[in-house]
Design a protein around this motif. Structure first.
Motif, PDB file in Angstrom:
ATOM      1  N   GLU A   1      -7.757   0.791   9.514  1.00  0.00           N
ATOM      2  CA  GLU A   1      -8.842   0.536  10.457  1.00  0.00           C
ATOM      3  C   GLU A   1      -8.394  -0.444  11.523  1.00  0.00           C
ATOM      4  O   GLU A   1      -8.677  -0.279  12.698  1.00  0.00           O
ATOM      5  N   THR A   2      -7.737  -1.501  11.106  1.00  0.00           N
ATOM      6  CA  THR A   2      -7.152  -2.476  12.020  1.00  0.00           C
ATOM      7  C   THR A   2      -5.644  -2.375  11.849  1.00  0.00           C
ATOM      8  O   THR A   2      -5.119  -2.721  10.787  1.00  0.00           O
ATOM      9  N   PRO A   3      -4.933  -1.875  12.862  1.00  0.00           N
ATOM     10  CA  PRO A   3      -3.490  -1.695  12.720  1.00  0.00           C
ATOM     11  C   PRO A   3      -2.776  -2.997  12.353  1.00  0.00           C
ATOM     12  O   PRO A   3      -3.147  -4.074  12.811  1.00  0.00           O
TER      13      PRO A   3
ATOM     14  N   ALA B   1       0.834  -1.204   0.000  1.00  0.00           N
ATOM     15  CA  ALA B   1       0.000   0.000   0.000  1.00  0.00           C
ATOM     16  C   ALA B   1       0.866   1.250   0.000  1.00  0.00           C
ATOM     17  O   ALA B   1       0.580   2.220  -0.697  1.00  0.00           O
ATOM     18  N   LEU B   2       1.941   1.241   0.757  1.00  0.00           N
ATOM     19  CA  LEU B   2       2.832   2.394   0.779  1.00  0.00           C
ATOM     20  C   LEU B   2       3.642   2.496  -0.502  1.00  0.00           C
ATOM     21  O   LEU B   2       3.925   3.590  -0.974  1.00  0.00           O
ATOM     22  N   ALA B   3       4.017   1.379  -1.077  1.00  0.00           N
ATOM     23  CA  ALA B   3       4.814   1.392  -2.306  1.00  0.00           C
ATOM     24  C   ALA B   3       4.038   1.941  -3.481  1.00  0.00           C
ATOM     25  O   ALA B   3       4.617   2.420  -4.439  1.00  0.00           O
ATOM     26  N   VAL B   4       2.746   1.893  -3.363  1.00  0.00           N
ATOM     27  CA  VAL B   4       1.891   2.354  -4.441  1.00  0.00           C
ATOM     28  C   VAL B   4       2.270   3.734  -4.932  1.00  0.00           C
ATOM     29  O   VAL B   4       2.240   4.016  -6.111  1.00  0.00           O
TER      30      VAL B   4
ATOM     31  N   THR C   1      -7.632  -5.363   3.674  1.00  0.00           N
ATOM     32  CA  THR C   1      -7.482  -4.337   4.696  1.00  0.00           C
ATOM     33  C   THR C   1      -8.045  -3.041   4.125  1.00  0.00           C
ATOM     34  O   THR C   1      -8.234  -2.933   2.910  1.00  0.00           O
ATOM     35  N   LYS C   2      -8.333  -2.093   4.997  1.00  0.00           N
ATOM     36  CA  LYS C   2      -8.857  -0.814   4.523  1.00  0.00           C
ATOM     37  C   LYS C   2      -8.535   0.270   5.539  1.00  0.00           C
ATOM     38  O   LYS C   2      -8.106  -0.015   6.663  1.00  0.00           O
ATOM     39  N   GLY C   3      -8.752   1.499   5.118  1.00  0.00           N
ATOM     40  CA  GLY C   3      -8.497   2.607   6.015  1.00  0.00           C
ATOM     41  C   GLY C   3      -8.667   3.932   5.303  1.00  0.00           C
ATOM     42  O   GLY C   3      -9.388   4.031   4.308  1.00  0.00           O
TER      43      GLY C   3
ATOM     44  N   THR D   1     -10.597   7.254   1.379  1.00  0.00           N
ATOM     45  CA  THR D   1     -10.524   5.879   1.867  1.00  0.00           C
ATOM     46  C   THR D   1      -9.675   5.064   0.899  1.00  0.00           C
ATOM     47  O   THR D   1      -9.457   5.457  -0.242  1.00  0.00           O
ATOM     48  N   PHE D   2      -9.178   3.926   1.369  1.00  0.00           N
ATOM     49  CA  PHE D   2      -8.481   2.990   0.505  1.00  0.00           C
ATOM     50  C   PHE D   2      -8.820   1.579   0.953  1.00  0.00           C
ATOM     51  O   PHE D   2      -9.221   1.338   2.094  1.00  0.00           O
TER      52      PHE D   2
END
Length: 114
Positions: free
Chosen positions: A77-79, A9-12, A61-63, A51-52
């Motif tokens: 949402e869930t670490p 997700a961060l590499a995106v 996962t989402k957040g 949101t993602f």
């Protein structure tokens, strides 16, 4: 597996900073960012409402995402155990059809939700 989703997700958006506002992710809304490393593929979906969602196989996962200057921060949402929440990384602008490297990841932005 969650750590892989976090990294993906961060590499995106990582590597070279480009735009300073939310518009840096505009090309990703309604599209899929696919990250690949070590035979693992992740799909990440960003929405204009900040949101993602992300999936790796059956794991999801989402957040929420936030742009702060040339950095994107993802709050899960869930670490993810052992990872900061929020997790932040440099962000750069890309268009559908682009493929780039971000650390150990090969990242592609493809049309539509896949």
């Amino acid at each position: 597996m969650r750590a892989v989703l976090l990294g993906a997700a961060l590499a995106v958006a990582a590597i070279v900073p480009a735009l300073a506002g939310d518009e840096v992710l505009a090309s990703r809304f309604g599209n899929t960012t696919i990250t690949k490393a070590n035979g693992v593929e992740n799909h990440v979906y960003y929405a204009a409402d900040h949101t993602f969602g992300a999936k790796q196989g059956a794991t999801t996962t989402k957040g929420m995402w936030k742009i702060d200057g040339s950095t994107i921060c993802l709050t899960f949402e869930t670490p993810v155990p052992g990872t900061p929440n929020p997790a932040c990384a440099p962000v750069s602008d890309h268009k559908v059809g682009d493929t780039w490297s971000a650390g150990p990841y090969t990242v592609s932005l493809v049309a539509g939700i896949q």
